[in-house]
Write an enzyme that holds these catalytic residues in place. Structure first.
Site, PDB file in Angstrom:
ATOM      1  N   ASP A 156       0.825  -1.229   0.000  1.00  0.00           N
ATOM      2  CA  ASP A 156       0.000   0.000   0.000  1.00  0.00           C
ATOM      3  C   ASP A 156       0.850   1.266   0.000  1.00  0.00           C
ATOM      4  O   ASP A 156       0.427   2.307   0.492  1.00  0.00           O
ATOM      5  CB  ASP A 156      -0.959   0.024   1.205  1.00  0.00           C
ATOM      6  N   ALA A 207      -4.697  -7.891  -2.810  1.00  0.00           N
ATOM      7  CA  ALA A 207      -4.334  -6.490  -2.583  1.00  0.00           C
ATOM      8  C   ALA A 207      -4.646  -5.746  -3.867  1.00  0.00           C
ATOM      9  O   ALA A 207      -5.044  -6.345  -4.867  1.00  0.00           O
ATOM     10  CB  ALA A 207      -2.861  -6.351  -2.198  1.00  0.00           C
ATOM     11  N   HIS A 214      -4.081  -1.889  -6.391  1.00  0.00           N
ATOM     12  CA  HIS A 214      -3.495  -0.592  -6.696  1.00  0.00           C
ATOM     13  C   HIS A 214      -4.610   0.363  -7.070  1.00  0.00           C
ATOM     14  O   HIS A 214      -5.527   0.001  -7.814  1.00  0.00           O
ATOM     15  CB  HIS A 214      -2.505  -0.702  -7.854  1.00  0.00           C
ATOM     16  N   THR A 247      -7.170 -11.889   3.786  1.00  0.00           N
ATOM     17  CA  THR A 247      -8.237 -11.240   3.011  1.00  0.00           C
ATOM     18  C   THR A 247      -9.342 -12.224   2.643  1.00  0.00           C
ATOM     19  O   THR A 247     -10.338 -11.830   2.048  1.00  0.00           O
ATOM     20  CB  THR A 247      -7.669 -10.645   1.714  1.00  0.00           C
ATOM     21  N   LYS A 258       1.350 -29.468  -6.016  1.00  0.00           N
ATOM     22  CA  LYS A 258       0.995 -29.952  -7.355  1.00  0.00           C
ATOM     23  C   LYS A 258      -0.441 -30.451  -7.427  1.00  0.00           C
ATOM     24  O   LYS A 258      -0.752 -31.422  -8.112  1.00  0.00           O
ATOM     25  CB  LYS A 258       1.963 -31.048  -7.834  1.00  0.00           C
ATOM     26  N   SER A 292       5.600  12.351  -4.757  1.00  0.00           N
ATOM     27  CA  SER A 292       4.192  12.548  -5.108  1.00  0.00           C
ATOM     28  C   SER A 292       3.589  13.585  -4.169  1.00  0.00           C
ATOM     29  O   SER A 292       3.729  13.489  -2.951  1.00  0.00           O
ATOM     30  CB  SER A 292       3.438  11.224  -4.990  1.00  0.00           C
TER      31      SER A 292
END
Length: 433
Positions: A12, A38, A40, A131, A145, A418
């Protein structure tokens, strides 16, 4: 040129923001690990896009996106994600999206297992903070497998695939019925599900390794996109509170399907403060009061892109960040969300940990981290809007001082900063990319 964009901390950090920007100059963007546990978030004008499986490059019409060998892919979730983007006018075709035939399929029972086990662990307070999207179980079955890869969907009419499906289903039904007392799944339903996924995705499945090797031979610019951060790496993170894959840049070429390809650059992404989703040690949250953390969470809109869960927050953690930077071997650093701190009169930074009377300068996830306390330094805030700044010289002196303090603690220059969520709200200094 092959560049990896990775997270320095717990995930994050704002990788999607950086990848979206770098994708403007890239030909191909590749996700190399993880699943849909998760996400973006990318803001384009008035539109906000939350991407869980698709690389951030999908928002650029001239970029080809690849879901690589190292991923586990929930095809039902991918279908919904594609439909949502198409609904916003983003074209997605086999020309601009390619799925590796070696990528692992997250089967329907993986989510079921995850939900059942996490619910069982919650009863005695020992849940991992999953999650509940089946990622750990998909990776577990990959290494046992006992799952399918995407390429297997192209051979559903062959006997050996039917034999494997029977073997897998028998084993899974024994687990689900014996351990969790669930009704068994039927073979016809499983085969029907596989046929549905094959019909939807066969045109997208290919040898993406060969595609990428040819692209690099033609001097294309390839961007590797990581999910989560160094602290969630299965080997180097805060085990067992990690993801189930390698988030480290060195794994990037392997998970992308081009093992042995050298990385030209590694961009490590840091947030201007610390955040964490899920359980596990997080020393930074011990540093400040609950009201301070609530204010920061609201200012930064710190809620999980995949789950909506409130993120745990704290000051910038130089101890953890030095470790993450070492793991990722980043030669470039991007610092995100500096603007979120603009209202603070004073800004804390964690410079070391304290264990009883012992000063800890090095992060070691194999130690017992629960009894560590953060040591903070306070630097003055700038208390003015910086979202309009487009050069380093335009930043207030105290904002520069904050950045330079972090650089000194990390012994590394920060090249990208940013100052807002919009695509053009950033500035660079030094040698960027």
């Amino acid at each position: 040129m092959l560049t990896a964009v990775t997270g320095i901390n717990w995930g994050d950090e704002g990788k999607g923001r950086v990848i979206d920007l770098l994708a403007e100059q890239a030909d191909i963007v590749v996700r190399y690990q993880g699943g849909n546990n998760a996400g973006h978030t990318v803001v384009v004008g008035r539109d906000k896009y939350v991407l869980n499986l698709l690389p951030s490059g999908i928002l650029h019409p001239d970029v080809t996106c690849v879901l690589g060998d190292g991923m586990v892919i929930d095809l039902e979730h991918l279908t919904k994600e594609i439909e949502a983007l198409r609904g916003k006018g983003i074209p997605i075709t086999p020309e601009n999206l390619k799925l590796s035939k070696r990528a692992t399929i997250s089967m329907p029972w993986h989510r079921v297992q995850d939900e059942l086990e996490e619910a069982r662990l919650e009863k005695d307070g020992s849940a991992f903070g999953s999650t509940r999207r089946g990622i750990a179980y998909a990776y577990s079955d990959k290494y046992r497998k006992k799952t399918l890869r995407l390429g297997d969907l192209l051979h559903l009419n062959e006997g050996y695939i039917h034999n494997r499906l029977h073997m897998m289903l028998d084993a899974k039904n024994m687990e689900l019925s014996g351990c969790y007392h669930q009704e068994p799944m039927s073979y016809p339903a499983l085969l029907s599900w596989c046929e549905k996924q094959a019909a939807a995705f066969s045109a997208y499945i290919c040898d993406t390794g060969a595609f990428l090797r040819n692209a690099l031979a033609d001097h294309k610019k390839v961007l590797l996109e990581a999910q989560l951060g160094a602290m969630r790496d299965i080997d180097y993170g805060i085990f067992p509170y990690t993801s189930s894959s390698s988030t480290i840049s060195a794994y990037g070429p392997i998970g992308a399907g081009i093992p042995g390809a050298p990385l030209s650059h590694v961009v490590g992404v840091l947030k201007a403060y610390s955040t964490c989703v899920g359980a596990g040690p997080f020393t930074a949250e011990k540093a400040m009061s609950e009201s301070w953390k609530d204010d920061l969470r609201r200012a930064g809109n710190e809620y999980g892109a995949a789950t909506g869960r409130p993120r745990r927050v704290g000051p910038f953690d130089a101890v953890a960040s030095r470790y993450g930077l070492q793991c990722q071997n980043a030669d470039r650093i991007a610092l995100t969300k500096l603007d979120v701190l603009s209202s603070m009169k004073e800004i804390p930074i964690i410079t070391e940990y304290l264990q009883h009377t012992k000063h800890i300068m090095d992060f070691d996830p194999t130690d017992n981290m629960d009894n560590l306390l953060p040591v903070i330094d306070i630097v003055p805030g700038w208390q003015q809007d910086i979202s309009h700044c487009r050069s380093y010289d335009e930043l207030p002196d105290n904002a520069k001082r904050y950045i330079e303090t972090i650089e000194k603690l990390l012994d590394h220059e920060i090249q990208f900063i940013s100052v807002g969520a919009e695509r053009n709200q950033y500035l660079t200094k030094g040698e960027w990319l």
